[in-house]
Design a protein around this motif. Structure first.
Motif, PDB file in Angstrom:
ATOM      1  N   PRO A  68      49.035 -38.164  -0.639  1.00  0.00           N
ATOM      2  CA  PRO A  68      48.025 -39.201  -0.713  1.00  0.00           C
ATOM      3  C   PRO A  68      46.924 -38.515  -1.871  1.00  0.00           C
ATOM      4  CG  PRO A  68      47.730 -37.429   1.106  1.00  0.00           C
ATOM      5  CD  PRO A  68      49.030 -37.409   0.580  1.00  0.00           C
ATOM      6  N   PHE A  69      47.020 -37.383  -2.288  1.00  0.00           N
ATOM      7  CA  PHE A  69      45.809 -37.001  -3.235  1.00  0.00           C
ATOM      8  C   PHE A  69      46.668 -36.384  -4.561  1.00  0.00           C
ATOM      9  CE2 PHE A  69      43.855 -36.599   0.978  1.00  0.00           C
ATOM     10  CZ  PHE A  69      43.089 -37.464   0.870  1.00  0.00           C
ATOM     11  N   SER A  70      47.607 -37.213  -4.865  1.00  0.00           N
ATOM     12  CA  SER A  70      48.416 -36.861  -6.404  1.00  0.00           C
ATOM     13  C   SER A  70      47.305 -36.735  -7.264  1.00  0.00           C
ATOM     14  CB  SER A  70      49.440 -37.905  -6.619  1.00  0.00           C
ATOM     15  OG  SER A  70      49.933 -37.599  -7.818  1.00  0.00           O
ATOM     16  N   GLY A  71      47.146 -35.926  -8.151  1.00  0.00           N
ATOM     17  CA  GLY A  71      46.301 -35.904  -9.479  1.00  0.00           C
ATOM     18  C   GLY A  71      46.760 -36.931 -10.411  1.00  0.00           C
ATOM     19  N   LEU A  72      47.772 -37.624 -10.416  1.00  0.00           N
ATOM     20  CA  LEU A  72      48.159 -38.524 -11.267  1.00  0.00           C
ATOM     21  C   LEU A  72      47.305 -39.791 -11.415  1.00  0.00           C
ATOM     22  CD1 LEU A  72      52.014 -38.179 -11.311  1.00  0.00           C
ATOM     23  CD2 LEU A  72      50.341 -37.233 -12.934  1.00  0.00           C
ATOM     24  N   ALA A  83      31.752 -31.389   3.468  1.00  0.00           N
ATOM     25  CA  ALA A  83      31.846 -30.124   2.809  1.00  0.00           C
ATOM     26  C   ALA A  83      32.747 -30.669   1.532  1.00  0.00           C
ATOM     27  CB  ALA A  83      32.718 -29.149   3.757  1.00  0.00           C
ATOM     28  N   VAL A  84      33.629 -31.460   1.575  1.00  0.00           N
ATOM     29  CA  VAL A  84      34.318 -31.895   0.352  1.00  0.00           C
ATOM     30  C   VAL A  84      33.400 -32.569  -0.841  1.00  0.00           C
ATOM     31  CG1 VAL A  84      36.069 -33.652  -0.747  1.00  0.00           C
ATOM     32  CG2 VAL A  84      36.393 -32.541   1.484  1.00  0.00           C
ATOM     33  N   HIS A  85      32.330 -33.581  -0.331  1.00  0.00           N
ATOM     34  CA  HIS A  85      31.562 -33.983  -1.188  1.00  0.00           C
ATOM     35  C   HIS A  85      30.401 -32.979  -1.517  1.00  0.00           C
ATOM     36  CE1 HIS A  85      28.199 -36.574  -2.571  1.00  0.00           C
ATOM     37  NE2 HIS A  85      29.157 -37.343  -2.544  1.00  0.00           N
ATOM     38  N   ALA A  86      30.129 -31.966  -0.834  1.00  0.00           N
ATOM     39  CA  ALA A  86      29.336 -30.842  -1.518  1.00  0.00           C
ATOM     40  C   ALA A  86      29.813 -30.245  -2.553  1.00  0.00           C
ATOM     41  CB  ALA A  86      28.852 -30.037  -0.357  1.00  0.00           C
ATOM     42  N   ALA A  87      31.252 -30.100  -2.351  1.00  0.00           N
ATOM     43  CA  ALA A  87      31.896 -29.246  -3.423  1.00  0.00           C
ATOM     44  C   ALA A  87      32.259 -29.800  -4.569  1.00  0.00           C
ATOM     45  CB  ALA A  87      33.205 -28.354  -2.726  1.00  0.00           C
ATOM     46  N   THR A  88      32.664 -31.263  -4.212  1.00  0.00           N
ATOM     47  CA  THR A  88      33.145 -32.180  -5.542  1.00  0.00           C
ATOM     48  C   THR A  88      32.195 -32.858  -6.401  1.00  0.00           C
ATOM     49  OG1 THR A  88      33.847 -33.785  -4.281  1.00  0.00           O
ATOM     50  CG2 THR A  88      35.378 -32.134  -4.346  1.00  0.00           C
ATOM     51  N   GLY A 101      31.583 -35.699  -5.559  1.00  0.00           N
ATOM     52  CA  GLY A 101      31.835 -37.170  -5.429  1.00  0.00           C
ATOM     53  C   GLY A 101      32.837 -37.643  -6.401  1.00  0.00           C
ATOM     54  N   LEU A 102      33.244 -36.714  -7.574  1.00  0.00           N
ATOM     55  CA  LEU A 102      34.275 -37.232  -8.364  1.00  0.00           C
ATOM     56  C   LEU A 102      35.782 -37.158  -7.955  1.00  0.00           C
ATOM     57  CD1 LEU A 102      32.911 -34.725 -11.139  1.00  0.00           C
ATOM     58  CD2 LEU A 102      32.279 -37.408 -11.059  1.00  0.00           C
ATOM     59  N   PRO A 103      36.285 -38.399  -7.958  1.00  0.00           N
ATOM     60  CA  PRO A 103      37.590 -38.464  -7.361  1.00  0.00           C
ATOM     61  C   PRO A 103      38.682 -37.570  -7.976  1.00  0.00           C
ATOM     62  CG  PRO A 103      36.825 -40.631  -7.975  1.00  0.00           C
ATOM     63  CD  PRO A 103      35.705 -39.655  -8.620  1.00  0.00           C
ATOM     64  N   ARG A 104      38.621 -37.142  -9.126  1.00  0.00           N
ATOM     65  CA  ARG A 104      39.632 -36.116  -9.424  1.00  0.00           C
ATOM     66  C   ARG A 104      39.593 -35.088  -8.726  1.00  0.00           C
ATOM     67  NH1 ARG A 104      40.004 -34.759 -15.517  1.00  0.00           N
ATOM     68  NH2 ARG A 104      40.690 -37.048 -15.475  1.00  0.00           N
ATOM     69  N   ALA A 105      38.205 -34.300  -8.505  1.00  0.00           N
ATOM     70  CA  ALA A 105      37.914 -32.847  -7.787  1.00  0.00           C
ATOM     71  C   ALA A 105      38.307 -33.447  -6.250  1.00  0.00           C
ATOM     72  CB  ALA A 105      36.537 -32.626  -7.940  1.00  0.00           C
ATOM     73  N   ILE A 106      37.902 -34.472  -5.875  1.00  0.00           N
ATOM     74  CA  ILE A 106      38.190 -34.824  -4.393  1.00  0.00           C
ATOM     75  C   ILE A 106      39.762 -34.719  -4.129  1.00  0.00           C
ATOM     76  CG2 ILE A 106      38.260 -36.410  -2.622  1.00  0.00           C
ATOM     77  CD1 ILE A 106      35.816 -37.725  -3.984  1.00  0.00           C
ATOM     78  N   ASN A 107      40.564 -35.236  -4.995  1.00  0.00           N
ATOM     79  CA  ASN A 107      42.064 -35.109  -4.897  1.00  0.00           C
ATOM     80  C   ASN A 107      42.646 -33.894  -4.853  1.00  0.00           C
ATOM     81  OD1 ASN A 107      42.107 -37.991  -4.769  1.00  0.00           O
ATOM     82  ND2 ASN A 107      42.877 -38.046  -6.864  1.00  0.00           N
TER      83      ASN A 107
END
Length: 294
Positions: free
Chosen positions: A18-22, A228-233, A235-241
């Motif tokens: 689900p979170f492939s970086g491609l 926690a994911v939003h705080a770390a990334t 909100g950038l999709p690539r970083a979220i993935n």
């Protein structure tokens, strides 16, 4: 199927990663910022804009959005991606010829290269197609390369549209095109799109969309984990993935069925995920684009 995909299937019942970086236009989250940016790009295409601009931070999903635009292109539109542009890379014409499938010997002058590109565009138009050149990482282009593109757009006339040029890059690109010395090109930009980072609610929907596309449980991440994911990334999709995939790997190897904040904290504390650095604020510059939308 890869070994990692096998693990997803066996542990979570998923049909893929689900979170492939491609970049993948087939799995795309249509939030407010994505819809607005796509509308600006689509307007530029159908209105015959000579130049169209898409900006966004690194990892904001620009490439996926452009792939979605290409998937929906009309039969008479040839979309050509010009990738790999490097800072200070000299003339952009060899890159365009390479993207068009043409050989480049390295010993041809700019005038010859320009003529070759122009001949291809005219041939495409004679065959009933117009070309859209999509230049990724366009913030790396020198002033001279940008001017080459401006000159190339001169083959368009009031009656005939042979080429459209889409400039895609980081927000610094917008500031460069607004500078007074770029006014000759900036005034030709008729459509402007921008991708913002995802707000917390939009990020939750984004994660759910990715999980659903892989036939996984959409509530796999609890609310604290998502925060926690939003705080770390940011909100950038690539970083979220990247972070979410690492969290899933941790869950599978640890025998967990859900992701909580402790799982995200463990990934972060182990140092496998690198928190993206915020881009520096560009210095304010005078000038603005005419006829900008989005």
């Amino acid at each position: 199927m890869s070994q990692l995909q096998d693990l997803y299937r066996d542990h979570f019942g998923m049909c893929g990663r689900p979170f492939s970086g491609l970049a993948d236009s087939g799995v795309f989250y249509w939030g407010q910022t994505q819809v607005r940016a796509h509308a600006a790009l689509e307007y530029g295409m159908v209105s015959g804009a000579a130049f169209i601009v898409l900006t966004g931070e690194t990892g904001s999903g620009k490439t996926s959005l452009l792939l979605s635009l290409a998937d929906a292109a009309a039969d008479d539109q040839r979309m050509v991606f010009v990738a790999g542009l490097r800072r200070g890379g000299g003339s952009v014409l060899p890159w365009i010829l390479h993207a068009l499938g043409q050989p480049v010997t390295g010993d041809e002058g700019d005038t010859v290269l320009h003529g070759r590109v122009q001949d291809i565009l005219i041939a495409e138009y004679a065959a009933g197609r117009r070309v859209a050149l999509i230049l990724d990482e366009a913030h790396n282009l020198s002033a001279e390369a940008l001017d080459e593109l401006r000159v190339l757009s001169n083959i368009n006339t009031a009656q005939d549209l042979l080429v459209q040029i889409v400039l895609c890059g980081q927000p610094a690109l917008r500031d460069r095109l607004r500078a007074p010395e770029m006014s000759d090109l900036g005034q030709r930009v008729a459509s402007w799109g921008h991708l913002d980072a995802l707000e917390p609610a939009a990020m939750q929907a984004y994660v759910g969309t990715r999980l659903a596309a892989a036939q996984g449980p959409e509530d796999l991440f609890d609310d604290d984990a998502l925060a926690a994911v939003h705080a770390a990334t940011g909100g950038l999709p690539r970083a979220i993935n990247q972070l979410c995939e690492l969290a899933l790997v941790y869950a599978m190897t640890g025998g967990c069925d859900r992701i909580d904040a402790d799982a995200i904290g463990q990934v972060l504390s182990d140092g496998l995920y690198q928190v993206p650095l915020p881009a520096p604020d560009p210095a304010p510059r005078p000038g603005r684009l005419r006829l900008a939308v989005g």
